[in-house]
Design a protein around this motif. Structure first.
Motif, PDB file in Angstrom:
ATOM      1  N   THR A  53       1.527  -2.162  -4.521  1.00  0.00           N
ATOM      2  CA  THR A  53       0.936  -1.932  -5.381  1.00  0.00           C
ATOM      3  C   THR A  53       0.079  -2.590  -5.307  1.00  0.00           C
ATOM      4  O   THR A  53      -1.627  -2.773  -4.955  1.00  0.00           O
ATOM      5  N   LEU A  54      -0.059  -3.409  -5.574  1.00  0.00           N
ATOM      6  CA  LEU A  54      -1.594  -4.156  -4.892  1.00  0.00           C
ATOM      7  C   LEU A  54      -2.090  -4.404  -3.566  1.00  0.00           C
ATOM      8  O   LEU A  54      -3.440  -4.410  -3.474  1.00  0.00           O
ATOM      9  N   SER A  55      -1.359  -4.141  -2.310  1.00  0.00           N
ATOM     10  CA  SER A  55      -2.142  -3.352  -1.089  1.00  0.00           C
ATOM     11  C   SER A  55      -3.012  -2.708  -1.136  1.00  0.00           C
ATOM     12  O   SER A  55      -3.370  -2.408  -0.372  1.00  0.00           O
ATOM     13  N   LEU A  56      -2.037  -1.462  -2.074  1.00  0.00           N
ATOM     14  CA  LEU A  56      -2.319  -0.484  -2.308  1.00  0.00           C
ATOM     15  C   LEU A  56      -4.033  -0.233  -2.930  1.00  0.00           C
ATOM     16  O   LEU A  56      -4.950   0.412  -2.277  1.00  0.00           O
ATOM     17  N   VAL A  57      -3.824  -1.449  -3.468  1.00  0.00           N
ATOM     18  CA  VAL A  57      -5.333  -1.646  -4.024  1.00  0.00           C
ATOM     19  C   VAL A  57      -6.346  -2.226  -2.867  1.00  0.00           C
ATOM     20  O   VAL A  57      -7.421  -1.629  -3.321  1.00  0.00           O
ATOM     21  N   GLY A  58      -6.116  -2.905  -1.641  1.00  0.00           N
ATOM     22  CA  GLY A  58      -6.999  -2.969  -0.894  1.00  0.00           C
ATOM     23  C   GLY A  58      -7.446  -1.943   0.201  1.00  0.00           C
ATOM     24  O   GLY A  58      -8.407  -1.611   0.309  1.00  0.00           O
ATOM     25  N   VAL A  59      -6.037  -0.987  -0.108  1.00  0.00           N
ATOM     26  CA  VAL A  59      -6.299   0.233   0.865  1.00  0.00           C
ATOM     27  C   VAL A  59      -7.737   0.991   0.134  1.00  0.00           C
ATOM     28  O   VAL A  59      -8.497   1.586   0.782  1.00  0.00           O
ATOM     29  N   PRO A  67      -5.615   8.949   3.152  1.00  0.00           N
ATOM     30  CA  PRO A  67      -5.009  10.285   4.290  1.00  0.00           C
ATOM     31  C   PRO A  67      -3.876  10.458   4.135  1.00  0.00           C
ATOM     32  O   PRO A  67      -3.483   8.823   3.361  1.00  0.00           O
ATOM     33  N   ILE A  68      -3.458  11.688   4.038  1.00  0.00           N
ATOM     34  CA  ILE A  68      -2.565  12.540   2.699  1.00  0.00           C
ATOM     35  C   ILE A  68      -0.628  11.355   4.069  1.00  0.00           C
ATOM     36  O   ILE A  68       0.098  11.164   3.031  1.00  0.00           O
ATOM     37  N   TRP A  69      -1.100  10.614   4.882  1.00  0.00           N
ATOM     38  CA  TRP A  69       0.493   9.874   5.571  1.00  0.00           C
ATOM     39  C   TRP A  69      -0.060   8.909   5.287  1.00  0.00           C
ATOM     40  O   TRP A  69       1.695   7.964   5.334  1.00  0.00           O
TER      41      TRP A  69
END
Length: 279
Positions: A53-59, A67-69
């Motif tokens: 979830t931390l990496s998702l913060v960066g994304v 993108p949906i994928w």
């Protein structure tokens, strides 16, 4: 997923990506929970989820609407980790309380799970609902950051538990695959499991499409707002918290009958929701 794609098909693809790990990995995860320290499994799962979830913060910082994928990929990996967390958590309780207190402990456990979910959803409805309305472009980033904190918080408390190494029959003479086959044989010999496992599989299969319709109904009836989702989830959690306490006080002599009646009542309530075009 709905916000990014505007497509019910792609919402369904994301839901499928989240469901697949449970379908494929649950037997493996059960074997792992039978062979290793459940505390370490749960803590590791929480920490990996925090990193994801931390990496998702960066994304989300660079792609406020990824993108949906990518959304489907994160759903898949988070569910993969959770597929190992869940059996370990369920297997941990009998190691923490005496056998004679297990029914009450299970009822209390489920109730507290729903109470915490209820509090969390209420906070999400107010805090993240405000974020969604005020700065929709930062919604995913802020939501992921808060989620990462909750995984870290959970890992901290899990690590404070005593060691939860499985006890009983040693597994040194049997491989993990041997344990898996032994589990299948046990299911085949047990009349209750032979009925309830296929029933639950069908139940989950039929309810899987519900979320896609639920997302579309929220958009069509309530403008697709995040806070509406959160408050409806709050009502689910609140009722489960109350019923968890109530059912824990009963001595069920016909649990199969009670389970069947409960499933039928769920079906009736879901049917009633089709005409519930109001909050």
């Amino acid at each position: 997923a709905k916000e990014v794609s505007k497509s019910n098909l792609e919402v369904g693809i994301v839901m499928t990506a989240q469901a697949l790990p449970f379908l494929v990995l649950s037997p493996v995860a059960g074997v792992v929970a039978d062979r290793f320290d459940r505390r370490k499994i749960m803590a590791s799962a929480d920490l990996v989820s925090a990193v994801l979830t931390l990496s998702l913060v960066g994304v989300a910082f660079y792609f406020p609407q990824p993108p949906i994928w990518l959304i489907a990929t994160y759903g898949f990996f988070l569910s993969t980790v959770n597929a190992f967390f869940m059996p370990a958590r369920m297997a941990a309780l009998p190691r923490l309380v005496p056998q004679q207190s297990l029914v009450e402990a299970n009822a209390f456990f489920i109730t507290m799970q729903q109470v915490v979910a209820m509090i969390g959803v209420a906070l999400a409805a107010t805090v993240l609902g405000f974020v969604y309305d005020l700065v929709p472009g930062s919604f995913l980033m802020i939501g992921a950051a808060l989620n990462a904190l909750t995984f870290g918080f959970s890992a901290y408390w899990v690590l404070r538990l005593p060691s939860l190494v499985p006890i009983g029959e040693p597994h040194t003479e049997r491989s993990g695959f041997g344990d898996f086959k032994e589990g299948l044989r046990a299911v085949g010999k047990d009349g209750i499991l032979r009925v309830i496992l296929p029933t639950m599989f069908l139940y989950q299969m039929f309810i899987a499409g519900f979320m896609v319709v639920y997302v579309e109904a929220n958009k069509a009836w309530f403008g697709g707002r995040f806070s509406t989702f959160a408050w409806i989830e709050f009502s689910f959690a609140a009722s489960m918290a109350v019923m968890g306490l109530a059912i824990g006080r009963f001595r069920l002599h016909r649990p199969g009958l009670a389970f069947g009646v409960a499933i039928g009542l769920i079906g009736l309530c879901v049917a009633m929701m089709a005409w519930a075009e109001n909050f």
